[in-house]
Design an enzyme around this catalytic site. Structure first.
Site, PDB file in Angstrom:
ATOM      1  N   ARG A 249       0.818  -1.217   0.000  1.00  0.00           N
ATOM      2  CA  ARG A 249       0.000   0.000   0.000  1.00  0.00           C
ATOM      3  C   ARG A 249       0.855   1.272   0.000  1.00  0.00           C
ATOM      4  NH1 ARG A 249      -3.092  -3.463  -1.335  1.00  0.00           N
ATOM      5  NH2 ARG A 249      -5.243  -3.720  -0.621  1.00  0.00           N
ATOM      6  N   MET A 250       2.120   1.139  -0.404  1.00  0.00           N
ATOM      7  CA  MET A 250       3.001   2.302  -0.507  1.00  0.00           C
ATOM      8  C   MET A 250       2.938   2.834  -1.939  1.00  0.00           C
ATOM      9  SD  MET A 250       4.163   2.949   2.470  1.00  0.00           S
ATOM     10  CE  MET A 250       5.578   4.007   2.171  1.00  0.00           C
TER      11      MET A 250
END
Length: 225
Positions: free
Chosen positions: A196-197
């Site tokens: 989720r970066m």
């Protein structure tokens, strides 16, 4: 209800496609958007030109719907519709609006914030001539966004238009139908990344309040996901 909630909570996809580097974006968001759009079209994605259009009414109540991008110019994003529809009425009252291109299979999305301007009659007429005849007739038959009695009433209206233009080689453009161009003041590119970066690059005009700002240059920022 609990089972559905649990199922939704478990829905998760890891993003692992190539990232979005600062070097490849340069300072030309419209050029980058064009490349991403070409990739979406080449991928076979269903209606890759579909975009969510968000507007507000005079009381500040928001509304969103999908429309189709039909022209991309250096000035902005163009779509066509009934000028008497709800979205057109809202854009005339408040031209500031937003777009979202949801290219989920490519793990990408693009957000646009800008100002909508009505296209010229010549530009609207030029596009109307390229529409399929059935769509041209539909533009005459449908009182878009208005309440109708039932499906039969719509079909009857379409049949009347068919009879009206029977034998007419080129259906004329209805005076209540035409295009809008959303001129961007902000464009954000989102690329999915592992953990989720995600990559988020935002391009903003020097002045976000008006599309008529003297300085038309873009300022680029990287945002946290």
């Amino acid at each position: 209800m609990e089972a559905r909630t649990d199922r939704l909570a478990r829905l998760r996809q890891e993003y692992a496609d190539a990232g979005l580097s600062d070097q490849e974006t340069v300072d030309d968001p419209m050029g980058l958007f064009g490349r991403w759009l070409d990739a979406a079209l080449s991928s076979g994605l269903h209606e890759a030109n579909a975009m969510t259009l968000a507007t507000v009414d005079t009381d500040g109540r928001p509304a969103a719907r999908l429309v189709l991008l039909k022209e991309l110019t250096a000035e902005g994003f163009c779509f066509f519709t009934n000028y008497e529809s709800r979205k057109s009425e809202e854009l005339r009252a408040e031209p500031r609006c937003a777009l979202v291109f949801p290219w989920h299979p490519l793990q990408r999305q693009v957000r646009v914030e800008g100002v909508a301007k009505q296209l010229s009659e010549a530009a609207s007429a030029a596009y109307f001539t390229r529409r399929p005849r059935g769509s041209q007739l539909g533009a005459w038959a449908s009182p878009q966004s208005r309440v109708v009695a039932d499906r039969q009433a719509l079909d009857a209206a379409y049949h009347r238009v068919e009879e009206r233009f029977a034998g007419v080689e080129e259906v004329p453009r209805p005076p209540h139908w035409g295009g809008w161009r959303v001129e961007p003041l902000l464009i954000e590119f989102w690329q999915g990344r592992p953990g989720r970066m995600h990559d988020r690059l935002r391009f903003a005009r020097s002045c976000l309040d008006t599309a008529a700002a003297t300085d038309r240059s873009w300022h680029r920022d990287r945002l946290a996901p």
